[in-house]
Each structure stands twice: as C-alpha cells, then as structure tokens.
Design an enzyme around this catalytic site. Structure first.
Site, short mmCIF file in Angstrom:
data_model
loop_
_atom_site.label_atom_id
_atom_site.label_comp_id
_atom_site.label_asym_id
_atom_site.label_seq_id
_atom_site.Cartn_x
_atom_site.Cartn_y
_atom_site.Cartn_z
N LYS A 1 0.84 -1.23 -0.13
CA LYS A 1 -0.07 -0.13 -0.01
C LYS A 1 0.80 1.29 -0.09
O LYS A 1 2.34 1.05 0.29
CB LYS A 1 -0.87 -0.07 1.03
CG LYS A 1 -2.05 -1.05 0.97
CD LYS A 1 -3.24 -0.86 1.89
CE LYS A 1 -4.46 -1.92 1.75
NZ LYS A 1 -5.32 -2.11 2.56
N ARG B 1 -3.11 -10.83 4.84
CA ARG B 1 -3.53 -10.51 3.58
C ARG B 1 -2.55 -9.98 2.33
O ARG B 1 -2.31 -8.96 2.52
CB ARG B 1 -4.73 -9.78 3.49
CG ARG B 1 -5.71 -9.98 2.23
CD ARG B 1 -6.82 -9.10 2.49
NE ARG B 1 -7.66 -8.44 1.15
CZ ARG B 1 -7.17 -7.71 0.22
NH1 ARG B 1 -6.28 -7.01 0.22
NH2 ARG B 1 -8.09 -7.67 -1.02
#
Length: 263
Positions: A209, A242
């Site tokens: 991210k 994840r």
C-alpha cells in the site's frame, strides 16, 4: 500459526495487480501458484476499493467473481475462499457459490449481512473505514485514532453477536489505507496489540500500500517494506496476513517462528 490469505483481484484497476487481461483462467493460474506457495485461504475481489477508484455496479462485480468462485471451489474443495466486497447482494451470491468468508470492506455491515453469514455458517471480516473509496481520504480527522478505531470495531462485534454470530466467526481489520493518513497507518501498525483484547482474530491488510512508499517508487517496488511491516505486525499479534506475495510471506513466517522460538 499465522495464516496467509492470497489476494486474487479480478479487476482491471486495482492499485497493484489490476489488469485488463485478468480472466478466470489467468486468475486460476495465480491462485494455483498461491496455494502451492502455502496460502491458507484466497481473498477474491471484483471491485477496486483503492482511493478514488471508479465504482462499478453489482452486476459487473458479480460477473467478475462468481465464475472465479465456482472454478476455484471445483479445484479446491476444502480451501477457504473469501469474497472481498462492499455489497450485500454480492455477498449473498458469493456465499451461495462457494465463498466461506465475507471480507466486508464497506465499514457498515447490515443486519441482513449478519444473517447471511449465520445462515451459511461462514466467517466475516469487520473492517474500519469511513466514507467511500471516493471520499475516505477526506475523512482522516480523529481526536483519538486508536480509541475510535477500537470502539468502532467493538461496536461491530457486538452487532454481529446480537445477530447470532460467535466470536470464532469474526475477524477484525483496522483498515490500513482506508480513511487514514500515512502517519495514522504507522501509528496503527505500531500499536496493533491494542486491538487484541477484542477477543477475535486480527487480519492485517497492508501489502504494497501507498503508506509504505519510498521516494519515486511504485507498488511493484514495495515488497521489502511490505515484508518489514508484516514482521512488525506479527510481533504485534497479527493472526492473518492478506498479501500479494504468498511465497515470500511464507518464508517470512517460517523465519519469524524460528525467531520466536529462539527468544
């Protein structure tokens, strides 16, 4: 043992692996590689929820994920399959077509969603966010970031339990990148243990991210930062990672477990 969920984005516009050429066949090949590398579950998404992503209608989302769910369930009968969605109708059809987990990224699970999860004896991820992908990065004003995120998640857990779900069915996600600044994401990562006494499993979803970015890099360059952040998350009690990079994360967990045993 921490679990690894491999991310399967059936989208043309996700921030890292969105690809106009994504098809059920190419995604099944990716899923097979993830399973061989040690994924404990697969998390399938049909709509990008990155900041400012263009929303799609539910029929288009279903067209992307249902054939993939059916194919993966045929290949892997016992493998947990998670469906990443904001929409109750997509969750309903996903559960009917082999999903065993709903990763609700809406931040606003409904009583109907709780009932669906109960009906299918499935699991549910409760994520903290504000607004929508189009507005969330304008809603980062917190007086007490940790306290407000924790209170939000505690309330969702209580709502789920009132609807008949038990804690073993519930997973929390603090929502890295969703209505958070770079500094707020780091604060959450540093203090993940603060959420452990909520009594449910903790999922960490920070793979590649933007808050992990370094000058002039791209998501393709962020594997080192991602692995470092995952190590911190493991030290803070993360139960599920994840990830986009299953093989490397499995290697990290193997090392982390050895490190823990030496200590």
């Amino acid at each position: 043992m921490p679990q690894i969920w491999g991310i399967i984005n059936a989208t043309p516009d996700s921030f890292y692996d969105g690809n106009p050429q994504n098809t059920p066949d190419t995604l099944i090949t990716r899923a097979q590689a993830f399973v061989q590398a040690g994924a404990d579950a697969l998390d399938i998404g049909g709509e990008s929820t990155r900041p400012n992503a263009t929303p799609i209608n539910e029929q288009e989302e279903l067209a992307r994920v249902i054939p993939l769910l059916n194919a993966l369930r045929a290949h892997y009968k016992g493998l947990p399959l998670s469906l990443d969605t904001r929409h109750e109708s997509v969750a309903a059809k996903g559960l009917a077509n082999g999903a065993t987990i709903i990763n609700d990224v809406s931040g606003n699970p409904t009583s109907e969603l709780f009932s669906l999860v109960k009906k299918y004896d499935a699991q549910l991820v409760l994520m903290h966010t504000r607004g929508t992908p189009q507005t969330m990065q304008t809603q980062t004003d917190y007086k007490d970031l940790l306290g407000e995120v924790k209170d939000f998640l505690a309330e969702k857990i209580s709502q789920a339990q009132a609807a008949g779900l038990v804690k073993e069915q519930l997973i929390i996600d603090v929502g890295f990148g969703f209505a958070k600044t770079r500094a707020q994401n780091y604060d959450l990562l540093k203090h993940l243990k603060f959420f452990k006494n909520l009594g449910v499993r903790l999922l960490v979803a920070l793979s590649r991210k933007s808050f992990l970015s370094q000058p002039e890099d791209s998501p393709q360059d962020r594997l080192p930062q991602t692995l470092a952040a995952h190590f911190i998350a493991l030290e803070q009690g993360a139960d599920i990672l994840r990830v986009h990079d299953v093989k490397e994360t499995r290697q990290l967990i193997t090392f982390y477990n050895e490190w823990e045993n030496i200590k």
